[in-house]
Design an enzyme around this catalytic site. Structure first.
Site, PDB file in Angstrom:
ATOM      1  N   HIS A   1      56.355  71.783  37.023  1.00 28.97           N
ATOM      2  CA  HIS A   1      55.646  71.029  38.058  1.00 28.97           C
ATOM      3  C   HIS A   1      56.372  71.138  39.395  1.00 28.97           C
ATOM      4  O   HIS A   1      57.568  70.918  39.474  1.00 28.97           O
ATOM      5  CB  HIS A   1      55.518  69.571  37.631  1.00 28.97           C
ATOM      6  CG  HIS A   1      54.671  68.755  38.532  1.00 28.97           C
ATOM      7  ND1 HIS A   1      54.968  67.464  38.858  1.00 28.97           N
ATOM      8  CD2 HIS A   1      53.521  69.049  39.199  1.00 28.97           C
ATOM      9  CE1 HIS A   1      54.046  66.989  39.678  1.00 28.97           C
ATOM     10  NE2 HIS A   1      53.156  67.941  39.898  1.00 28.97           N
TER      11      HIS A   1
ATOM     12  N   ASP B   1      51.575  89.774  51.291  1.00 31.07           N
ATOM     13  CA  ASP B   1      51.153  91.097  51.747  1.00 31.07           C
ATOM     14  C   ASP B   1      52.350  92.032  51.670  1.00 31.07           C
ATOM     15  O   ASP B   1      53.475  91.605  51.372  1.00 31.07           O
ATOM     16  CB  ASP B   1      50.547  91.024  53.151  1.00 31.07           C
ATOM     17  CG  ASP B   1      51.488  90.500  54.221  1.00 31.07           C
ATOM     18  OD1 ASP B   1      52.719  90.722  54.141  1.00 31.07           O
ATOM     19  OD2 ASP B   1      50.987  89.861  55.171  1.00 31.07           O
TER      20      ASP B   1
ATOM     21  N   HIS C   1      54.635  80.742  60.742  1.00 32.52           N
ATOM     22  CA  HIS C   1      55.031  81.870  59.892  1.00 32.52           C
ATOM     23  C   HIS C   1      56.543  81.923  59.668  1.00 32.52           C
ATOM     24  O   HIS C   1      56.998  82.235  58.560  1.00 32.52           O
ATOM     25  CB  HIS C   1      54.524  83.178  60.491  1.00 32.52           C
ATOM     26  CG  HIS C   1      54.701  84.356  59.589  1.00 32.52           C
ATOM     27  ND1 HIS C   1      54.140  84.431  58.339  1.00 32.52           N
ATOM     28  CD2 HIS C   1      55.380  85.517  59.764  1.00 32.52           C
ATOM     29  CE1 HIS C   1      54.459  85.586  57.770  1.00 32.52           C
ATOM     30  NE2 HIS C   1      55.211  86.260  58.620  1.00 32.52           N
TER      31      HIS C   1
ATOM     32  N   TYR D   1      49.193  88.009  57.917  1.00 33.90           N
ATOM     33  CA  TYR D   1      49.326  86.644  57.379  1.00 33.90           C
ATOM     34  C   TYR D   1      48.565  86.441  56.072  1.00 33.90           C
ATOM     35  O   TYR D   1      48.095  85.341  55.789  1.00 33.90           O
ATOM     36  CB  TYR D   1      48.926  85.608  58.431  1.00 33.90           C
ATOM     37  CG  TYR D   1      49.669  85.791  59.722  1.00 33.90           C
ATOM     38  CD1 TYR D   1      51.024  85.510  59.805  1.00 33.90           C
ATOM     39  CD2 TYR D   1      49.029  86.300  60.844  1.00 33.90           C
ATOM     40  CE1 TYR D   1      51.727  85.708  60.989  1.00 33.90           C
ATOM     41  CE2 TYR D   1      49.715  86.503  62.030  1.00 33.90           C
ATOM     42  CZ  TYR D   1      51.065  86.208  62.090  1.00 33.90           C
ATOM     43  OH  TYR D   1      51.764  86.410  63.262  1.00 33.90           O
ATOM     44  N   ALA D   2      48.456  87.478  55.263  1.00 36.49           N
ATOM     45  CA  ALA D   2      47.808  87.370  53.956  1.00 36.49           C
ATOM     46  C   ALA D   2      48.872  87.003  52.929  1.00 36.49           C
ATOM     47  O   ALA D   2      49.309  87.821  52.117  1.00 36.49           O
ATOM     48  CB  ALA D   2      47.101  88.670  53.589  1.00 36.49           C
ATOM     49  N   ASN D   3      49.319  85.755  53.019  1.00 38.83           N
ATOM     50  CA  ASN D   3      50.386  85.236  52.174  1.00 38.83           C
ATOM     51  C   ASN D   3      50.067  83.794  51.816  1.00 38.83           C
ATOM     52  O   ASN D   3      49.467  83.073  52.614  1.00 38.83           O
ATOM     53  CB  ASN D   3      51.729  85.238  52.930  1.00 38.83           C
ATOM     54  CG  ASN D   3      52.074  86.583  53.520  1.00 38.83           C
ATOM     55  OD1 ASN D   3      52.318  87.535  52.795  1.00 38.83           O
ATOM     56  ND2 ASN D   3      52.088  86.666  54.844  1.00 38.83           N
TER      57      ASN D   3
END
EC number: 5.4.99.62
Length: 132
Positions: free
Chosen positions: A20, A28, A99, A121-123
């Site tokens: 948990h 990316d 970021h 920013y594909a994270n």
């Protein structure tokens, strides 16, 4: 041979070991991987596999309580921002951070899954929920 769940043995191992609030990053191909954090590199070439392909397979096998995205995705990657909005509809808490702060938070992850994605920013940082 495993029939259900994630077939990538490293991803399956990490997911099985999550507790948990532990975190897992789907990244990316350009996100720096912090020293000491396991990198599961599934990239094959630019764009393959894509961020959403990997995200969807992880979400099918992982209970998420909270997701963290870079605030820059709101203006620089509308597809990622749109997916973040979908998380909120399912009761998953959403947080946006700069970021640079996102990269610092990655230091606490159990692992980073590096995709072939090459859009900005594909994270996402996924925090584990509980299934009960």
């Amino acid at each position: 041979m495993k029939k259900l769940g994630h077939l990538n043995r490293d991803i399956a191992r990490v997911l099985a070991g999550m507790g948990h609030t532990d975190s897992l990053v789907i990244a990316d191909c350009g996100l720096p991987i912090p020293d000491g954090v396991e990198c599961i590199d599934v990239s094959l070439k630019i764009g393959t596999p894509g961020f959403f392909d990997v995200l969807d397979t992880v979400l099918a096998d992982f209970k998420v309580e909270r997701a963290v995205f870079a605030s820059e995705s709101l203006t620089q990657n509308t597809a990622v921002a749109g997916r973040a909005g979908q998380f909120a509809k399912t009761g998953v808490g959403i947080e946006y951070v700069a970021h640079e702060d996102f990269k610092r938070l990655c230091k606490h992850a159990k692992a980073v899954i590096r995709t072939g994605e090459c859009s900005p920013y594909a994270n996402v940082i996924l925090h584990s929920g509980v299934i009960f």
